[in-house]
Design an enzyme around this catalytic site. Structure first.
Site, PDB file in Angstrom:
ATOM      1  N   ASP A 179       0.830  -1.209   0.000  1.00  0.00           N
ATOM      2  CA  ASP A 179       0.000   0.000   0.000  1.00  0.00           C
ATOM      3  C   ASP A 179       0.866   1.261   0.000  1.00  0.00           C
ATOM      4  O   ASP A 179       2.008   1.244   0.457  1.00  0.00           O
ATOM      5  CB  ASP A 179      -0.913  -0.030   1.233  1.00  0.00           C
ATOM      6  CG  ASP A 179      -2.057   0.964   1.118  1.00  0.00           C
ATOM      7  OD1 ASP A 179      -2.423   1.348  -0.015  1.00  0.00           O
ATOM      8  OD2 ASP A 179      -2.587   1.368   2.171  1.00  0.00           O
ATOM      9  N   GLY A 217      -0.127   5.483  -4.344  1.00  0.00           N
ATOM     10  CA  GLY A 217      -0.745   6.744  -4.756  1.00  0.00           C
ATOM     11  C   GLY A 217      -0.215   7.907  -3.943  1.00  0.00           C
ATOM     12  O   GLY A 217       0.133   8.974  -4.483  1.00  0.00           O
ATOM     13  N   ARG A 218      -0.126   7.713  -2.635  1.00  0.00           N
ATOM     14  CA  ARG A 218       0.368   8.798  -1.763  1.00  0.00           C
ATOM     15  C   ARG A 218       1.837   9.089  -2.024  1.00  0.00           C
ATOM     16  O   ARG A 218       2.266  10.235  -1.996  1.00  0.00           O
ATOM     17  CB  ARG A 218       0.136   8.424  -0.287  1.00  0.00           C
ATOM     18  CG  ARG A 218      -1.292   8.697   0.166  1.00  0.00           C
ATOM     19  CD  ARG A 218      -1.593   8.027   1.477  1.00  0.00           C
ATOM     20  NE  ARG A 218      -1.689   6.581   1.303  1.00  0.00           N
ATOM     21  CZ  ARG A 218      -1.505   5.707   2.274  1.00  0.00           C
ATOM     22  NH1 ARG A 218      -1.176   6.124   3.486  1.00  0.00           N
ATOM     23  NH2 ARG A 218      -1.632   4.414   2.026  1.00  0.00           N
ATOM     24  N   HIS A 271       2.200   3.321  -8.988  1.00  0.00           N
ATOM     25  CA  HIS A 271       1.990   1.900  -9.301  1.00  0.00           C
ATOM     26  C   HIS A 271       3.138   1.369 -10.164  1.00  0.00           C
ATOM     27  O   HIS A 271       3.619   0.258  -9.967  1.00  0.00           O
ATOM     28  CB  HIS A 271       0.659   1.691 -10.032  1.00  0.00           C
ATOM     29  CG  HIS A 271      -0.533   2.110  -9.217  1.00  0.00           C
ATOM     30  ND1 HIS A 271      -0.647   1.820  -7.876  1.00  0.00           N
ATOM     31  CD2 HIS A 271      -1.658   2.803  -9.539  1.00  0.00           C
ATOM     32  CE1 HIS A 271      -1.795   2.313  -7.419  1.00  0.00           C
ATOM     33  NE2 HIS A 271      -2.419   2.923  -8.408  1.00  0.00           N
ATOM     34  N   LEU A 324      10.707 -20.642  -4.416  1.00  0.00           N
ATOM     35  CA  LEU A 324       9.764 -19.689  -3.805  1.00  0.00           C
ATOM     36  C   LEU A 324       8.420 -19.837  -4.507  1.00  0.00           C
ATOM     37  O   LEU A 324       8.369 -19.946  -5.732  1.00  0.00           O
ATOM     38  CB  LEU A 324      10.283 -18.254  -3.987  1.00  0.00           C
ATOM     39  CG  LEU A 324       9.364 -17.121  -3.501  1.00  0.00           C
ATOM     40  CD1 LEU A 324       9.302 -17.080  -1.977  1.00  0.00           C
ATOM     41  CD2 LEU A 324       9.839 -15.760  -4.028  1.00  0.00           C
ATOM     42  N   ARG A 345       2.170  -4.694   6.140  1.00  0.00           N
ATOM     43  CA  ARG A 345       1.438  -3.676   5.384  1.00  0.00           C
ATOM     44  C   ARG A 345       2.273  -2.407   5.333  1.00  0.00           C
ATOM     45  O   ARG A 345       2.658  -1.859   6.378  1.00  0.00           O
ATOM     46  CB  ARG A 345       0.073  -3.355   5.981  1.00  0.00           C
ATOM     47  CG  ARG A 345      -0.671  -2.311   5.114  1.00  0.00           C
ATOM     48  CD  ARG A 345      -2.109  -2.081   5.518  1.00  0.00           C
ATOM     49  NE  ARG A 345      -2.783  -1.246   4.525  1.00  0.00           N
ATOM     50  CZ  ARG A 345      -4.031  -1.392   4.118  1.00  0.00           C
ATOM     51  NH1 ARG A 345      -4.771  -2.343   4.635  1.00  0.00           N
ATOM     52  NH2 ARG A 345      -4.544  -0.592   3.213  1.00  0.00           N
ATOM     53  N   LEU A 381      -6.455  -4.798   7.581  1.00  0.00           N
ATOM     54  CA  LEU A 381      -6.211  -5.928   6.686  1.00  0.00           C
ATOM     55  C   LEU A 381      -6.889  -5.769   5.327  1.00  0.00           C
ATOM     56  O   LEU A 381      -6.518  -6.452   4.368  1.00  0.00           O
ATOM     57  CB  LEU A 381      -6.661  -7.236   7.349  1.00  0.00           C
ATOM     58  CG  LEU A 381      -5.820  -7.649   8.566  1.00  0.00           C
ATOM     59  CD1 LEU A 381      -6.396  -8.897   9.219  1.00  0.00           C
ATOM     60  CD2 LEU A 381      -4.358  -7.883   8.171  1.00  0.00           C
ATOM     61  N   SER A 382      -7.883  -4.896   5.226  1.00  0.00           N
ATOM     62  CA  SER A 382      -8.542  -4.637   3.936  1.00  0.00           C
ATOM     63  C   SER A 382      -8.894  -5.922   3.180  1.00  0.00           C
ATOM     64  O   SER A 382      -8.643  -6.031   1.983  1.00  0.00           O
ATOM     65  CB  SER A 382      -7.672  -3.710   3.072  1.00  0.00           C
ATOM     66  OG  SER A 382      -7.423  -2.493   3.737  1.00  0.00           O
TER      67      SER A 382
HETATM   68  C1  IPE Z   1      -5.447  -2.783  -0.081  1.00  0.00           C
HETATM   69  O1  IPE Z   1      -5.128  -1.440  -0.236  1.00  0.00           O
HETATM   70  C2  IPE Z   1      -5.376  -3.486  -1.396  1.00  0.00           C
HETATM   71  C3  IPE Z   1      -4.038  -3.589  -2.009  1.00  0.00           C
HETATM   72  C4  IPE Z   1      -2.927  -3.162  -1.485  1.00  0.00           C
HETATM   73  C5  IPE Z   1      -4.020  -4.215  -3.289  1.00  0.00           C
HETATM   74  P1  IPE Z   1      -6.244  -0.320  -0.369  1.00  0.00           P
HETATM   75  O2  IPE Z   1      -5.531   0.976  -0.477  1.00  0.00           O
HETATM   76  O3  IPE Z   1      -7.192  -0.665  -1.458  1.00  0.00           O
HETATM   77  O4  IPE Z   1      -7.025  -0.461   1.032  1.00  0.00           O
HETATM   78  P2  IPE Z   1      -7.844   0.611   1.847  1.00  0.00           P
HETATM   79  O5  IPE Z   1      -8.846   1.194   0.914  1.00  0.00           O
HETATM   80  O6  IPE Z   1      -6.879   1.647   2.323  1.00  0.00           O
HETATM   81  O7  IPE Z   1      -8.428  -0.159   2.982  1.00  0.00           O
HETATM   82  C1  IPE Z   2      -1.610   0.214  -3.307  1.00  0.00           C
HETATM   83  O1  IPE Z   2      -1.421   1.575  -3.330  1.00  0.00           O
HETATM   84  C2  IPE Z   2      -1.877  -0.366  -4.664  1.00  0.00           C
HETATM   85  C3  IPE Z   2      -3.260  -0.820  -4.836  1.00  0.00           C
HETATM   86  C4  IPE Z   2      -4.195  -0.770  -3.920  1.00  0.00           C
HETATM   87  C5  IPE Z   2      -3.625  -1.368  -6.115  1.00  0.00           C
HETATM   88  P1  IPE Z   2      -2.630   2.586  -3.333  1.00  0.00           P
HETATM   89  O2  IPE Z   2      -3.038   2.848  -4.736  1.00  0.00           O
HETATM   90  O3  IPE Z   2      -3.733   2.127  -2.443  1.00  0.00           O
HETATM   91  O4  IPE Z   2      -1.944   3.871  -2.738  1.00  0.00           O
HETATM   92  P2  IPE Z   2      -2.531   4.847  -1.626  1.00  0.00           P
HETATM   93  O5  IPE Z   2      -2.954   4.010  -0.468  1.00  0.00           O
HETATM   94  O6  IPE Z   2      -3.687   5.560  -2.257  1.00  0.00           O
HETATM   95  O7  IPE Z   2      -1.407   5.756  -1.304  1.00  0.00           O
HETATM   96 MG    MG Z   3      -4.137   2.369  -0.462  1.00  0.00          MG
END
Ligand code: IPE
Ligand code: IPE
Ligand code: MG
Length: 236
Positions: A11, A14-15, A28, A122, A176, A183-184
């Site tokens: 995770d 994006g940020r 990404h 692996l 995470r 845990l999403s």
């Molecule tokens: C969880 O991350 C899914 C993946 C890392 C693929 P999200 O960014 O989608 O989860 P939330 O929305 O913060 O719970």
């Molecule tokens: C994880 O990063 C990748 C996926 C969920 C596909 P994010 O895209 O959720 O990035 P943030 O959490 O918005 O920073």
């Molecule tokens: Mg995210």
């Protein structure tokens, strides 16, 4: 495959990109390089199975363009890494729903799975269109005619993929990145006794040293599985 089973919720892409003044999808793209780094580092850290959360079933609710970039990155990753995986003994499987993936991604998945089937160093499991709750419901549904469902049977059904009748087993450690502590909908059944490790490091910055720090932390934990701690038991 022996060894630790580690799950990673990758995770913060994006940020991380936003902090550089870039678009989310740039995060990404950079995140794909972190995947290469952890896959390469994993075997030497005693990891036998690595389950990476790449795309959740809830991620379909993101903007169309972001979803399509993610899907094409996954396809490209599979296409470009398969030969490398074969060379390094990395078996690739995908967990999650397949019926909503586009045909080009599906054929990249099948090709990667078939080409790496014999690899044993692996086991790399990529969770794509994955929801732990969906997976649990589907496993339950497939056992609808079964008179006696045991825990082991259920775990096996849950872990079953096209080629694999053996369970990938419980998860030892869930990492995470990105600072959130949840845990999403990832590996809910398999993580019953998993150690949880949260780091503020954003996924695009995550590297071999971070993975190794997490494994060191795992080894320092006292995993009791409901029992009395080992040292106290020895003393009594
Ligand atoms: C969880 O991350 C899914 C993946 C890392 C693929 P999200 O960014 O989608 O989860 P939330 O929305 O913060 O719970
Ligand atoms: C994880 O990063 C990748 C996926 C969920 C596909 P994010 O895209 O959720 O990035 P943030 O959490 O918005 O920073
Ligand atoms: Mg995210």
């Amino acid at each position: 495959v022996q060894g630790l089973h580690v799950g990673i919720i990758m995770d913060g892409n994006g940020r991380w990109a936003a902090a550089q003044g870039w678009q989310r999808v740039a995060g990404h793209k950079r995140g794909a390089q972190s995947v290469r780094r952890v896959v390469e580092a994993a075997p030497d850290l005693g990891i036998g199975t690595l389950t990476l959360y790449a795309f959740s079933s809830d991620n379909w609710q993101r903007p169309e363009r972001e979803v399509s970039v993610l899907m094409s990155l996954l396809k490209r990753y599979l296409q470009s890494e398969t030969a490398n995986c074969v060379a390094n003994g990395v078996r690739i499987s995908i967990i999650g729903r397949r019926d909503r993936l586009d045909p080009a991604l599906l054929s990249a998945i099948t090709a990667a799975e078939d080409a790496t089937l014999h690899c044993t160093t692996l086991h790399l499991r990529l969770a794509i269109d994955y929801s732990a709750r969906d997976a649990i419901v589907r496993a339950a549904q497939s056992l609808a005619n079964c008179k006696l469902i045991t825990r082991d049977l259920f775990a096996d059904v849950l872990a079953r993929d096209k080629h694999d009748l053996r369970s990938a087993g419980d998860v030892d450690l869930i990492i995470r990145t990105g600072g959130e502590q949840r845990l999403s909908d990832f590996l809910l059944w398999e993580s019953a006794y998993a150690e949880l490790y949260f780091t503020n490091r954003m996924w695009p910055e995550f590297g071999a040293k971070d993975l190794s720090d997490a494994i060191v932390a795992l080894h320092s934990r006292d995993r009791r599985f409901g029992r009395v701690e080992t040292t106290a038991a020895a003393a009594s």
